[in-house]
Write an enzyme that holds these catalytic residues in place. Structure first.
Site, PDB file in Angstrom:
ATOM      1  N   LYS A 122     -32.954  11.383 -33.423  1.00 46.32           N
ATOM      2  CA  LYS A 122     -33.366  11.460 -32.148  1.00 46.32           C
ATOM      3  C   LYS A 122     -32.402  11.067 -31.079  1.00 46.32           C
ATOM      4  O   LYS A 122     -31.441  11.621 -30.877  1.00 46.32           O
ATOM      5  CB  LYS A 122     -34.739  10.416 -31.840  1.00 46.32           C
ATOM      6  CG  LYS A 122     -35.759  11.168 -32.382  1.00 46.32           C
ATOM      7  CD  LYS A 122     -37.229  10.747 -32.253  1.00 46.32           C
ATOM      8  CE  LYS A 122     -38.185  11.640 -32.780  1.00 46.32           C
ATOM      9  NZ  LYS A 122     -39.162  11.021 -34.030  1.00 46.32           N
ATOM     10  N   TYR A 164     -44.877   7.573 -39.575  1.00 43.81           N
ATOM     11  CA  TYR A 164     -44.495   9.091 -39.951  1.00 43.81           C
ATOM     12  C   TYR A 164     -42.767   9.050 -40.181  1.00 43.81           C
ATOM     13  O   TYR A 164     -42.159   8.284 -39.486  1.00 43.81           O
ATOM     14  CB  TYR A 164     -44.709   9.888 -38.669  1.00 43.81           C
ATOM     15  CG  TYR A 164     -44.265  11.268 -38.691  1.00 43.81           C
ATOM     16  CD1 TYR A 164     -44.902  12.190 -39.403  1.00 43.81           C
ATOM     17  CD2 TYR A 164     -43.240  11.762 -38.054  1.00 43.81           C
ATOM     18  CE1 TYR A 164     -44.513  13.451 -39.721  1.00 43.81           C
ATOM     19  CE2 TYR A 164     -42.892  13.178 -37.862  1.00 43.81           C
ATOM     20  CZ  TYR A 164     -43.537  13.999 -38.911  1.00 43.81           C
ATOM     21  OH  TYR A 164     -43.162  15.289 -39.012  1.00 43.81           O
ATOM     22  N   ASP A 178     -36.834   3.030 -41.278  1.00 45.01           N
ATOM     23  CA  ASP A 178     -37.014   4.361 -40.529  1.00 45.01           C
ATOM     24  C   ASP A 178     -36.752   4.291 -39.148  1.00 45.01           C
ATOM     25  O   ASP A 178     -37.690   3.921 -38.384  1.00 45.01           O
ATOM     26  CB  ASP A 178     -38.158   5.313 -41.003  1.00 45.01           C
ATOM     27  CG  ASP A 178     -38.198   6.676 -40.381  1.00 45.01           C
ATOM     28  OD1 ASP A 178     -37.317   6.916 -39.328  1.00 45.01           O
ATOM     29  OD2 ASP A 178     -38.856   7.505 -40.423  1.00 45.01           O
TER      30      ASP A 178
HETATM   31  C1  LIG Z   1     -39.516  12.163 -35.357  1.00 48.22           C
HETATM   32  C2  LIG Z   1     -39.427  11.073 -36.469  1.00 48.22           C
HETATM   33  C3  LIG Z   1     -39.031  11.535 -37.609  1.00 48.22           C
HETATM   34  C4  LIG Z   1     -38.768  13.186 -37.971  1.00 48.22           C
HETATM   35  O1  LIG Z   1     -37.933  13.542 -37.180  1.00 48.22           O
HETATM   36  P1  LIG Z   1     -37.592  15.082 -36.993  1.00 48.22           P
HETATM   37  O2  LIG Z   1     -36.263  15.125 -36.349  1.00 48.22           O
HETATM   38  O3  LIG Z   1     -38.647  15.502 -36.100  1.00 48.22           O
HETATM   39  O4  LIG Z   1     -37.625  15.775 -38.457  1.00 48.22           O
HETATM   40  C5  LIG Z   1     -39.216  10.627 -38.767  1.00 48.22           C
HETATM   41  N1  LIG Z   1     -39.487   9.287 -38.732  1.00 48.22           N
HETATM   42  C6  LIG Z   1     -39.628   8.799 -37.479  1.00 48.22           C
HETATM   43  C7  LIG Z   1     -39.943   7.498 -37.288  1.00 48.22           C
HETATM   44  C8  LIG Z   1     -39.578   9.517 -36.369  1.00 48.22           C
HETATM   45  O5  LIG Z   1     -40.216   9.247 -35.147  1.00 48.22           O
END
Ligand SMILES: *Cc1c(COP(=O)(O)O)cnc(C)c1O
Length: 432
Positions: A273, A145, A240
């Protein structure tokens, strides 16, 4: 007599004015059933719901709260920043400090741009990769994701490679026609995709330790080959690290791969995060050379009214200062490992098929004897088993992620006593 708010009454009220009663879908408990807890406050490793019940929190706001809730240094930094002004729409010194802190800990990154969410950071990283390479296609992996930007909302169904099949309504097929979805850790599929599309690929985006399908590591030979293929074909490797960055290690998951694969580094990194410490803040970063493509220097447009917001920046900076202290990740990793070991021991004693893994302050567990290596294997988990365990733990005041495809998080505030209490609850919940 004043009306008493229960989780149930709040949920009913919320559903009248907010779709599903929540502002982000997984909070609604749809996967596990039951009533979401409406949180009134949090401190350290604990949450208190609207009914005054205390829970040991293993979600940590889905990753950011690595210090636990209400860390005094973070609160002080936020309060001080807020008193100086909430938003200026002009540059501040704290943004430089946060950028410098990120760059110091992540050697592959020479410049960063701050944004407000992981979604925004991942979306911008892809635009930058496409702008910098002049190519359109991208590879992502099933079960990874990257936020909810249109081009990334593709998980795909069965088959090794699926082309342009949106997972969400509202995403036209044309918008995802350049998105190739591959099975995670599947080397043959990777080789085949590069053989066919290598010269058209702008980038490959990957969660190096995939936390959106619970906890699945990209295997070392797989990552090594992915790096080689990207380099050979001129595609950018985008890590990511919104979840893993400053969470599995101070240098993120890339520091673990760099330690095992000589010279390894991604081209672009995406953070979120933890770097916001609980406030809306995320970032993407890469080399100076690639960043030159970004506005105002170059032709790739990207902007944000609240980007680098002073209060969020202060919160992130205070958090990074705490986690950069010597020994922080050793202690956090040891604590998380003790949780995972305790859960595994409880499962063994109860005769429950179980496997678990962790790195730094992030963990995952499966009701399967072997750790799954890709999304299909994760989803083969017995969902009823998971749901019984989830509710068993929740009723024993342990707050785990309400879906079997989510990672869990331990903070620096979790004590050995919290781990022991969690293990004791698990010993009962495994029998349900
Ligand atoms: C949480 C998450 C996102 C999205 O971040 P948001 O601040 O919720 O938009 C993207 N990539 C990864 C790997 C994530 O865990």
């Amino acid at each position: 007599m004043s009306a008493v708010s229960t989780n149930q009454s709040l949920f009913e009220r919320a559903q009248r004015v907010i779709p599903g009663g929540v502002n982000s879908p997984v909070r609604a408990f749809r996967a596990v059933g039951g009533t979401p807890r409406f949180i009134a406050r949090a401190q350290g490793a604990y949450l208190w719901d609207a009914e005054g019940q205390r829970y040991i929190d293993y979600i940590g706001s889905w990753g950011p709260m690595i210090l636990g809730h209400g860390h005094p240094a973070v609160l002080e930094a936020v309060q001080r920043a807020a008193s100086r002004g909430l938003s200026f729409g002009a540059p501040t010194e704290a943004e430089i400090e946060l950028a410098e802190a990120i760059i110091t800990h992540v050697p592959s990154v020479e410049q960063v741009r701050l944004v407000s969410s992981g979604t925004e950071a991942a979306m911008s990283a892809i635009r930058l990769a496409r702008g910098a390479t002049g190519r359109s296609k991208l590879i992502k992996f099933e079960g990874c994701y990257h936020g909810h930007a249109d081009a990334l909302l593709v998980k795909a169904g069965s088959g090794l490679a699926t082309f342009g099949h949106p997972t969400s309504a509202g995403v036209p097929p044309e918008v995802v026609q350049h998105t190739i979805v591959l099975e995670y850790n599947n080397l043959d599929a990777l080789e085949a995709a590069f053989a066919e599309h290598g010269r058209e690929l702008a980038c490959v985006m990957i969660e190096p330790i995939a936390g959106n399908m619970n906890f699945v590591r990209a295997q070392l030979p797989y990552m090594k080959r992915l790096r080689e293929l990207c380099t050979r074909h001129g595609a950018l490797l985008v890590f990511d690290e919104v979840m893993t960055g400053f969470r599995v290690a101070l240098g993120g998951a890339q520091s673990l791969y760099a330690a095992a694969i000589p010279g390894f580094k991604p081209d672009i990194s995406v953070f979120g995060k933890v770097i916001g410490g609980g406030m809306p803040l995320a970032a993407f970063g890469t080399t100076r050379d690639i960043m030159r493509q970004l506005a105002p220097l170059g032709p790739v447009y990207q902007a944000g009214t609240l980007s680098g917001n002073p209060v969020a920046t202060a919160c992130g900076l205070a958090t990074l200062r705490e986690i950069a202290k010597p020994g922080f990740f050793d202690a956090l990793g040891t604590r998380t490992r003790s949780l995972v070991d305790a859960l595994a021991a409880a499962a063994r004693d109860c005769g429950v098929a179980f496997s678990a893994d962790c790195e730094g302050g992030m963990f995952g567990f499966f009701f399967q004897a072997e750790l799954p290596q890709h999304y299909g294997a994760v989803m083969a988990t017995d969902k009823d088993r998971f749901n019984r365990f989830f509710h068993g733990m929740l009723s024993r005041r342990v707050y785990l992620a309400p879906a079997l495809y989510e990672a869990g998080f331990v903070s620096a505030s979790h004590s050995e006593a919290d781990i022991a209490a969690t293990a004791a609850a698990a010993r009962e919940a495994f029998k349900l």
